[in-house]
Design a protein around this motif. Structure first.
Motif, mmCIF file in Angstrom:
data_model
loop_
_atom_site.group_PDB
_atom_site.id
_atom_site.type_symbol
_atom_site.label_atom_id
_atom_site.label_comp_id
_atom_site.label_asym_id
_atom_site.label_seq_id
_atom_site.Cartn_x
_atom_site.Cartn_y
_atom_site.Cartn_z
ATOM 1 N N UNK A 104 2.720 -0.859 -1.357
ATOM 2 C CA UNK A 104 3.060 -1.882 -0.366
ATOM 3 C C UNK A 104 4.134 -1.361 0.589
ATOM 4 N N UNK A 105 5.083 -0.582 0.063
ATOM 5 C CA UNK A 105 6.116 0.024 0.929
ATOM 6 C C UNK A 105 5.468 0.956 1.949
ATOM 7 N N UNK A 106 4.527 1.770 1.487
ATOM 8 C CA UNK A 106 3.827 2.687 2.400
ATOM 9 C C UNK A 106 3.046 1.897 3.446
ATOM 10 N N UNK A 107 2.392 0.827 3.018
ATOM 11 C CA UNK A 107 1.633 0.001 3.963
ATOM 12 C C UNK A 107 2.548 -0.605 5.020
ATOM 13 N N UNK A 108 3.730 -1.049 4.618
ATOM 14 C CA UNK A 108 4.674 -1.588 5.591
ATOM 15 C C UNK A 108 5.143 -0.538 6.578
ATOM 16 N N UNK A 117 -3.013 -5.451 -0.104
ATOM 17 C CA UNK A 117 -3.466 -6.772 -0.549
ATOM 18 C C UNK A 117 -3.869 -6.729 -2.019
ATOM 19 N N UNK A 118 -4.625 -5.690 -2.394
ATOM 20 C CA UNK A 118 -4.995 -5.553 -3.798
ATOM 21 C C UNK A 118 -3.796 -5.306 -4.692
ATOM 22 N N UNK A 154 -2.462 -7.655 -7.705
ATOM 23 C CA UNK A 154 -2.224 -7.120 -9.059
ATOM 24 C C UNK A 154 -0.813 -7.456 -9.537
ATOM 25 N N UNK A 155 0.179 -7.265 -8.662
ATOM 26 C CA UNK A 155 1.559 -7.584 -9.041
ATOM 27 C C UNK A 155 1.736 -9.075 -9.313
#
Length: 204
Positions: free
Chosen positions: A81-85, A110-111, A115-116
């Motif tokens: 998610x950090x990389x996506x941001x 999103x996946x 999961x989290x």
């Protein structure tokens, strides 16, 4: 005879060059739609919330209040998610390959957020064992009170984590939707109607 041919030629020219011409062209400004999603603000929010979650889970893991098996997967998902941001912020340059990369990473994010979210719900149902040991070992009231305070803090943190993951999931879906509009992954590129008006030729 030459004058007559010139007159005929002048009479045919308007039919060959219409005064109004309608054409359809690709809308080159469609990439600007990505900026409507405020990608910088949403990307920074993704990074900040994910780093916050990583730090909090690391603290709980270091104190022995969590399970390493679930947390390793949680760390990996949060890093995605950090990389996506980061890619979402970088895609502000409206470079098409970067926008495609942003779309792919937001789908992955999103996946990962989903999961989290499931992991956080599982942790909410997982009661700590040490409170039961303290209770059955006839420990002092003070130790039991501290134990239950820790349990309450852990429970509140789990609820907070669920809300954060739900917010991250919503952000990822929003950014993925705007990226999809720009790269036209779901529909053909929209075309813009262009009307050209030509002034009639002035006869001498």
């Amino acid at each position: 005879m030459a004058d007559e041919a010139a007159t005929v030629e002048d009479g045919v020219r308007p039919a060959q060059s219409p005064l109004v011409e309608v054409s359809f062209q690709k809308n080159v400004q469609r990439v600007q739609k990505y900026l409507e999603a405020e990608p910088k603000a949403l990307g920074v929010t993704q990074i900040g919330l994910s780093v916050f979650q990583i730090v909090c889970v690391a603290v709980f893991l270091a104190k022995g209040l969590s399970h390493i098996g679930i947390d390793i997967a949680f760390f990996i998902s949060s890093l995605l998610v950090v990389i996506a941001g980061s890619v979402a912020v970088a895609a502000q340059n409206l470079h098409l390959p970067t926008l495609r990369a942003c779309l792919g990473m937001q789908i992955v994010a999103s996946g990962a957020s989903l999961f989290n979210l499931i992991c956080c719900l599982i942790k909410m149902e997982d009661s700590p064992v040490y409170c039961w040991h303290n209770h059955y070992d006839n420990s002092t009231l003070r130790i039991g009170e501290i134990c239950h305070n820790i349990e309450n803090i852990r429970s509140h943190f789990s609820v907070e984590s669920v809300l954060i993951q739900a917010a991250l999931l919503a952000i990822s879906v929003t950014l993925a939707t705007y990226c999809c509009k720009v790269v036209n992954c779901c529909s053909p590129a929209p075309k813009m109607t262009v009307i050209t008006v030509q002034a009639p030729a002035v006869q001498q």
